[in-house]
Design a protein around this motif. Sequence first.
Motif, PDB file in Angstrom:
ATOM      1  N   LYS A  54       0.813  -1.221   0.000  1.00  0.00           N
ATOM      2  CA  LYS A  54       0.000   0.000   0.000  1.00  0.00           C
ATOM      3  C   LYS A  54       0.845   1.269   0.000  1.00  0.00           C
ATOM      4  N   ASP A  57      -0.399   4.198  -2.319  1.00  0.00           N
ATOM      5  CA  ASP A  57      -1.636   4.785  -1.797  1.00  0.00           C
ATOM      6  C   ASP A  57      -1.371   5.550  -0.509  1.00  0.00           C
ATOM      7  N   ASN A 303      -4.269   2.094  11.731  1.00  0.00           N
ATOM      8  CA  ASN A 303      -4.604   1.059  10.750  1.00  0.00           C
ATOM      9  C   ASN A 303      -4.386   1.646   9.357  1.00  0.00           C
ATOM     10  N   ASN A 304      -3.475   1.072   8.594  1.00  0.00           N
ATOM     11  CA  ASN A 304      -3.113   1.659   7.307  1.00  0.00           C
ATOM     12  C   ASN A 304      -4.278   1.704   6.335  1.00  0.00           C
ATOM     13  N   SER A 305      -4.996   0.600   6.202  1.00  0.00           N
ATOM     14  CA  SER A 305      -6.098   0.536   5.238  1.00  0.00           C
ATOM     15  C   SER A 305      -7.213   1.508   5.602  1.00  0.00           C
ATOM     16  N   LYS A 306      -7.582   1.538   6.887  1.00  0.00           N
ATOM     17  CA  LYS A 306      -8.653   2.439   7.317  1.00  0.00           C
ATOM     18  C   LYS A 306      -8.212   3.902   7.204  1.00  0.00           C
ATOM     19  N   LYS A 309      -8.400   4.837   3.427  1.00  0.00           N
ATOM     20  CA  LYS A 309      -9.796   4.942   2.989  1.00  0.00           C
ATOM     21  C   LYS A 309     -10.439   6.225   3.510  1.00  0.00           C
TER      22      LYS A 309
END
Length: 401
Positions: A54, A57, A303-306, A309
Amino acid sequence: MSKQSSSRMSKQSKSKHSSPSERLGEAIGIYIHIPFCKQACHYCDFHFSTSLKKRDDMVKALAKEIELRKDEFKNVVVETIYFGGGTPSVLTIDELRFLIESVYNNYNISENPEITLEANPDDLSEDKIIELSESPINRLSIGIQSFFEDDLKLMNRAHNAEEAKACLSLATRYFDNISVDLIYGIQNSTNEKWLQNIETALSFGIPHISSYALTVEPKTALASFIKKGVVDDVDDELANEQFNILKDKLETEGFVHYELSNFGKEGYFSKNNTAYWQGKPYIGIGPSAHSFNGKQRGWNIRNNSKYIKSIEEGVLPIEIENLTKTDRYNEYVMTGLRTMFGVSIEKVETEFGESYKDYLLKNAEIFIQQQLLYIENNHLKTTKKGMFLSDGISSELFKLN
């Protein structure tokens, strides 16, 4: 290892998806958390991921958060930019330049800001160092930790002892302002080995050393190994001895012990860290990063993904704590006692009131009698013996309400 830290002494007043917005003072710092590492050090509990999938991103999200928060401090100047982690040196020079440009595009920057990159030796090839030296980055903080192979293997560092020495030989050719991290109190270490570590660092002409006792944080691999009996527990007495060896050796070499874990030659104190200890405002960019504006503290989601997003949707994933007067007093005592400047008794009375001053002096008396604290020029300071115990002493001086 990131130097950004935060006290969470009170959670009385929180709100989500807002951010500190009061503009205090005329200068701020920006901390950018790069949450990636090649591998996990056994002692580390900072937020990071060993997967770089990621990364693209994340870099875009960091730049967008920088933009989203530009109105928090409109009429101030950014005097420090600090890349912490994680391991910021895993980013390419183009990615680092992109993030620095994002800061310049959205904030007022001082004429000569301190721009620090935390880096690991295995990332610092000569080509990488040359690229960094030609960028706006003007300070390196290199995570050496130890020059001994057995120590590095115990900690699960990504570099070896020869890489540690080679990177310093190269870095000192292109950078003047370099800090190295060293860890003391390592299991099965000796005072002789520790002194060799210090002397090796000094042999490269390094003007700043940050040094930390090895601590056992919950849920780390090190904590698990100790619980299972794979390795011995840390020895606080050994750590205290090695702290005093460090202090004595560096002070004879002309270093100033300006904060519990930091030693610098004159002109080489960390402006980023000093601003934090002096209570100046700062913005923390990235997952798990903390922010502070004098009256509120905020921290981003871990949290990287959260995080990505939420930022992509234009929402700051931050939680805010409103600091009470007692919170601010406690934080001032904690940070003040860690520094050579101490706690200003006059400031305590002016900013918090006479009752806080009386409380401080009353509770400090026992430590003064034990020769752990003393008063000089109306400032409460730790003695040489008390410095190593400053965090514990300050907790005894905290007010609970």
